[in-house]
Motif scaffolding. Structure first.
Motif, PDB file in Angstrom:
ATOM      1  N   GLU A 117       0.843  -1.207   0.000  1.00  0.00           N
ATOM      2  CA  GLU A 117       0.000   0.000   0.000  1.00  0.00           C
ATOM      3  C   GLU A 117       0.876   1.254   0.000  1.00  0.00           C
ATOM      4  OE1 GLU A 117      -3.416   2.305   2.671  1.00  0.00           O
ATOM      5  OE2 GLU A 117      -2.579   0.387   3.368  1.00  0.00           O
ATOM      6  N   ARG A 118       1.913   1.243   0.806  1.00  0.00           N
ATOM      7  CA  ARG A 118       2.816   2.401   0.869  1.00  0.00           C
ATOM      8  C   ARG A 118       3.503   2.623  -0.476  1.00  0.00           C
ATOM      9  NH1 ARG A 118       7.295   2.110   5.414  1.00  0.00           N
ATOM     10  NH2 ARG A 118       5.443   2.369   6.714  1.00  0.00           N
ATOM     11  N   ARG A 119       3.965   1.555  -1.088  1.00  0.00           N
ATOM     12  CA  ARG A 119       4.671   1.689  -2.369  1.00  0.00           C
ATOM     13  C   ARG A 119       3.744   2.215  -3.455  1.00  0.00           C
ATOM     14  NH1 ARG A 119       9.841  -0.907  -2.073  1.00  0.00           N
ATOM     15  NH2 ARG A 119      10.187  -0.052  -4.152  1.00  0.00           N
ATOM     16  N   LEU A 120       2.536   1.664  -3.532  1.00  0.00           N
ATOM     17  CA  LEU A 120       1.606   2.075  -4.582  1.00  0.00           C
ATOM     18  C   LEU A 120       1.179   3.529  -4.403  1.00  0.00           C
ATOM     19  CD1 LEU A 120      -0.635  -1.130  -4.831  1.00  0.00           C
ATOM     20  CD2 LEU A 120       1.138  -0.380  -6.431  1.00  0.00           C
ATOM     21  N   THR A 121       0.933   3.938  -3.171  1.00  0.00           N
ATOM     22  CA  THR A 121       0.558   5.333  -2.917  1.00  0.00           C
ATOM     23  C   THR A 121       1.679   6.265  -3.328  1.00  0.00           C
ATOM     24  OG1 THR A 121      -0.828   4.654  -1.050  1.00  0.00           O
ATOM     25  CG2 THR A 121      -0.185   6.967  -1.158  1.00  0.00           C
ATOM     26  N   ARG A 122       2.891   5.915  -2.953  1.00  0.00           N
ATOM     27  CA  ARG A 122       4.038   6.744  -3.334  1.00  0.00           C
ATOM     28  C   ARG A 122       4.208   6.811  -4.840  1.00  0.00           C
ATOM     29  NH1 ARG A 122       8.539   5.661  -6.270  1.00  0.00           N
ATOM     30  NH2 ARG A 122       8.605   3.593  -5.324  1.00  0.00           N
TER      31      ARG A 122
END
Length: 381
Positions: A117-122
């Motif tokens: 989730e963190r990677r995709l948001t970034r």
């Protein structure tokens, strides 16, 4: 006109986020996994947390702009759905069964969902800012990409060492830094800058936690040069990291078969490098153009797609390192075993050992893909 700048990432901000990740977030995720694994279905959590509309809305709010990406919103939704489905199917189909080093199975847990989730948001936030910069300064992005020096080779063949050594010559080479790949530029008001900085510092902290966990095998630091894959994945692009970090291959297999998608993602990567130069010059196109240093780039994963690399950078000079594949495979198994074991939950299952076979399979694909682009191109062995 909105200013194009680099996010003011600070040592203090990254260090705070490292402490939070190390002592709060990761231990909490692992505790909840152990406590609730019988009743908490990671597949449902993944589909809810990685819902494309939710992520697009979140990224737009962070970037404080409309959701205009370098590809259509529908394509972004498709890419996000593919990432979420892949993580969910990893539990459905026992994709990680037998992939624990030394025997046993790996299971998708809360930590994997949180990291993805963190990677995709970034990735979405970075895409939104670069796309806005492209609209504000189209003439800058129309200039040629120059002749970057690109270091490739099988993983664990010395590419990182060569990158670090070449990067010491700052008058000749313009290295790609980890902080720049995470967020190439920011366009917007003070709140947008603050949001982008926080997103970047959080991502860099997560990267450093991973770097520290494998520092006995592979050296990298959040404030140093990095590999291209972190920028290539912006906008939900090249899914190299989904194999490298999560051990999942469905998205990578599909992407490698899609020539149009690969060339599109490498073309956007070229524009991201232009955005980085522009942001470093605080939006001054003339000053950005005055930096005539060649880009110094590196990623073993380029061997999958040298044709797309040369389509984006026709004058690129490629240095291809070699190592005995047996030694390279053994070292890569050691590295990925540490990474996958950190991301996923380990179960004492009875799955047939598959870890080494899966690693060697994709190492073979990488090595087989490189020679197809070598003969007619400027590749130095």
């Amino acid at each position: 006109m909105a200013e194009i700048r680099a996010p003011p990432v600070s040592d203090a901000g990254v260090n705070r986020a490292i402490w939070l990740n190390t002592y709060v977030l990761l231990p909490l995720a692992r505790f909840l996994d152990r406590l609730l694994w019988r009743v908490l279905d990671p597949r449902r959590v993944a589909r809810r947390r990685l819902d494309p509309d939710r992520l697009i809305k979140k990224a737009s709010a962070l970037a404080r702009c409309e959701p205009r990406f370098h590809v259509s919103t529908e394509e972004i939704r498709r890419r996000l759905n593919a990432a979420a489905d892949q993580l969910a199917r990893a539990s459905d189909q026992d994709a990680l069964r037998g992939c624990a080093v030394g025997g046993g199975d790996l299971r998708v847990g809360l930590a994997a969902v949180a990291v993805l989730e963190r990677r995709l948001t970034r990735q979405l936030v970075a895409d939104l800012h670069v796309t806005r910069a492209l609209a504000l300064a189209p003439a800058h992005f129309a200039t040629g990409p120059g002749a970057p020096l690109v270091v490739v080779g099988p993983p664990r063949s010395g590419t990182t060492l060569l990158l670090e050594l070449l990067a010491c010559d700052e008058t000749t080479w313009r290295r790609l830094e980890c902080r720049e790949a995470v967020c190439p530029c920011v366009v917007g008001d003070a709140a947008a800058v603050a949001n982008a900085t926080r997103v970047a510092e959080t991502m860099l902290a997560g990267q450093q936690v991973a770097f520290d966990a494998v520092k006995h095998i592979h050296y990298e630091a959040w404030d140093g040069p990095t590999e291209c894959r972190m920028a290539l994945e912006n906008g939900g692009g090249a899914p190299y990291v989904q194999w490298w970090v999560f051990g999942l291959t469905d998205a990578l297999d599909a992407w490698l078969e899609d020539d149009e998608a690969r060339e599109s993602d490498y073309a956007f990567y070229r524009r991201q490098l232009a955005a980085i130069r522009l942001a470093a010059a605080a939006g001054d196109a003339a000053e950005a153009a005055s930096d005539d240093r060649a880009w110094l780039l590196k990623d073993p994963a380029h061997l999958f797609s040298l044709d797309a690399l040369f389509a984006a950078f026709p004058a690129a000079r490629v240095v291809w390192l070699h190592r005995d594949p047996r030694a390279s495979a053994a070292s890569l198994c050691s590295l990925l075993g540490n990474v996958w074991g950190m991301i996923h939950r380990r179960d004492a299952g009875a799955g047939p050992p598959r870890f080494r076979e899966r690693v060697v399979e994709y190492l073979g694909k990488m090595l087989d893909g490189g020679p197809r682009a070598r003969v007619p191109r400027n590749v130095a062995a």
